[in-house]
Design a protein around this motif. Structure first.
Motif, mmCIF file in Angstrom:
data_model
loop_
_atom_site.group_PDB
_atom_site.id
_atom_site.type_symbol
_atom_site.label_atom_id
_atom_site.label_comp_id
_atom_site.label_asym_id
_atom_site.label_seq_id
_atom_site.Cartn_x
_atom_site.Cartn_y
_atom_site.Cartn_z
ATOM 1 N N GLY A 1 0.906 -0.921 -0.172
ATOM 2 C CA GLY A 1 -0.012 0.594 -0.217
ATOM 3 C C GLY A 1 0.424 1.363 0.065
ATOM 4 N N LEU A 2 2.067 1.483 0.695
ATOM 5 C CA LEU A 2 2.835 2.550 0.844
ATOM 6 C C LEU A 2 2.972 2.629 -0.540
ATOM 7 N N ALA A 3 3.474 1.854 -1.711
ATOM 8 C CA ALA A 3 3.974 1.881 -2.848
ATOM 9 C C ALA A 3 2.640 3.539 -3.772
ATOM 10 N N SER A 4 1.781 4.078 -3.089
ATOM 11 C CA SER A 4 0.452 4.959 -3.143
ATOM 12 C C SER A 4 1.222 5.766 -2.984
ATOM 13 N N PHE A 5 2.640 6.510 -2.330
ATOM 14 C CA PHE A 5 2.386 7.483 -1.951
ATOM 15 C C PHE A 5 4.307 8.090 -3.169
ATOM 16 N N TRP A 6 4.061 6.641 -4.322
ATOM 17 C CA TRP A 6 4.973 7.232 -5.451
ATOM 18 C C TRP A 6 4.213 6.960 -6.978
ATOM 19 N N ILE A 7 3.408 6.161 -6.590
ATOM 20 C CA ILE A 7 2.127 6.591 -7.983
ATOM 21 C C ILE A 7 1.041 6.237 -6.870
ATOM 22 N N ILE A 8 -0.145 7.474 -8.620
ATOM 23 C CA ILE A 8 -1.424 7.540 -8.102
ATOM 24 C C ILE A 8 -2.093 6.571 -8.072
ATOM 25 N N GLN A 9 -2.000 5.506 -8.692
ATOM 26 C CA GLN A 9 -3.034 4.343 -8.710
ATOM 27 C C GLN A 9 -1.902 3.201 -8.205
ATOM 28 N N SER A 10 -2.768 2.316 -7.060
ATOM 29 C CA SER A 10 -1.377 0.682 -7.324
ATOM 30 C C SER A 10 -2.282 0.201 -7.440
ATOM 31 N N ASN A 11 -3.133 0.267 -8.268
ATOM 32 C CA ASN A 11 -3.787 -0.924 -8.382
ATOM 33 C C ASN A 11 -3.323 -2.279 -9.215
ATOM 34 N N GLY A 12 -2.777 -1.799 -9.847
ATOM 35 C CA GLY A 12 -1.799 -3.006 -10.677
ATOM 36 C C GLY A 12 -0.948 -3.589 -9.577
ATOM 37 N N ILE A 13 -0.522 -2.891 -9.159
ATOM 38 C CA ILE A 13 0.799 -3.204 -8.476
ATOM 39 C C ILE A 13 -0.183 -4.359 -6.952
ATOM 40 N N ARG A 14 -0.912 -3.764 -6.988
ATOM 41 C CA ARG A 14 -2.134 -4.863 -6.103
ATOM 42 C C ARG A 14 -2.157 -6.275 -6.729
#
Length: 278
Positions: free
Chosen positions: A174-187
């Motif tokens: 979830g912390l990836a959201s601080f670097w990218i707007i949409q982290s749904n792909g990573i999730r």
């Protein structure tokens, strides 16, 4: 003096934990029907696994180092453990960052990761009553599966560690959201990989030996495979056969390493936070 201060701090944190957990429990109690749906899905999934593996075994006594009764108990354990450790910290954190609402947590005296962990405790307490217990009774009295753990204390400890591992891994995603707007792909990608390599879909003993060895250095097996094998009382992976105590000890070290990595990423993420959207 130092001891008194430490005790007061622990008492304060315990009160915060209990309060947040209780509020979350009451909040999600309004959505008990969601849990009741899980009571249907879990047994149906288990029944499918039961018929598949019964057909796969045929007349064979063992596959992947497990006999059929052990395999059935394994999938019963993974289903029940899934109810206890389920986590959505990555989705929740991503939503807060995207909308800017994370700012309200950033200004509080307790940082959000602890708050999210306390929330999970309350949420899974509800899951224990409305998901875990009903499915446990269904597995025992309808499917006739022996769901007694080989060692209740060690199984409890292993599930607790899996609970923490799943939380810290998801929170880090979830912390990836601080670097990218949409982290749904990573999730989504992580959920796919985790589903395969955690052992929830297929025991890791069926993978190539080299891939089994790699699992010791990844967080996935500590979420489902290891606690399920501790439940059955027989842990083996990558040609290694470990006692229950050894397996849980390795799991504990993995959780500590994951916590340290999560803390490092969290501190880096805080430097990226700009409260956009608040």
């Amino acid at each position: 003096m130092v001891r008194t201060e430490l005790m007061n701090r622990l008492k304060h944190n315990w009160l915060i934990c209990r309060t947040v957990a209780e509020v979350t429990y009451k909040e999600w109690s309004a959505y008990r029907t969601h849990s009741l749906v899980s009571v249907i899905v879990g047994p149906v999934y288990f029944m499918v696994q039961y018929f598949i593996w019964t057909a796969v075994y045929g007349g064979q006594s063992s596959l992947g180092g497990m006999d059929l009764p052990q395999m059935i108990r394994y999938f019963g354990a993974t289903a029940l453990i899934g109810y206890l450790i389920m986590d959505f910290a990555d989705w929740n954190l991503s939503m807060l960052v995207r909308t800017g609402k994370f700012l309200t947590f950033h200004l509080r005296p307790i940082h959000h990761r602890s708050f999210a962990l306390f929330q999970k405790i309350g949420h899974r307490s509800l899951g224990f009553l409305f998901e875990f217990l009903p499915c446990l009774l269904i597995f025992i009295f309808i499917f006739g599966v022996d769901m007694r753990p080989a060692s209740l204390p060690w199984t409890f400890l292993s599930v607790l560690l899996a609970f923490l591992m799943n939380f810290y891994v998801n929170y880090t995603i979830g912390l990836a959201s601080f670097w990218i707007i949409q982290s749904n792909g990573i999730r989504s990608a992580f959920m796919l990989v985790s589903g395969i390599f955690s052992g929830a879909l297929i025991p890791l003993g069926f993978f190539p030996n080299w891939l089994q060895v790699v699992q010791f250095f990844l967080p996935f097996q500590y979420i489902a495979y290891m606690p399920a094998m501790v439940f059955t009382g027989h842990y083996s992976l990558g040609g290694l056969e470990l006692s229950t105590q050894q397996a849980v000890g390795i799991q504990a070290m993995a959780v500590l390493i994951t916590f340290g990595f999560s803390e490092l990423v969290r501190r880096l993420a805080m430097k990226q936070f700009t409260a956009v959207g608040a």
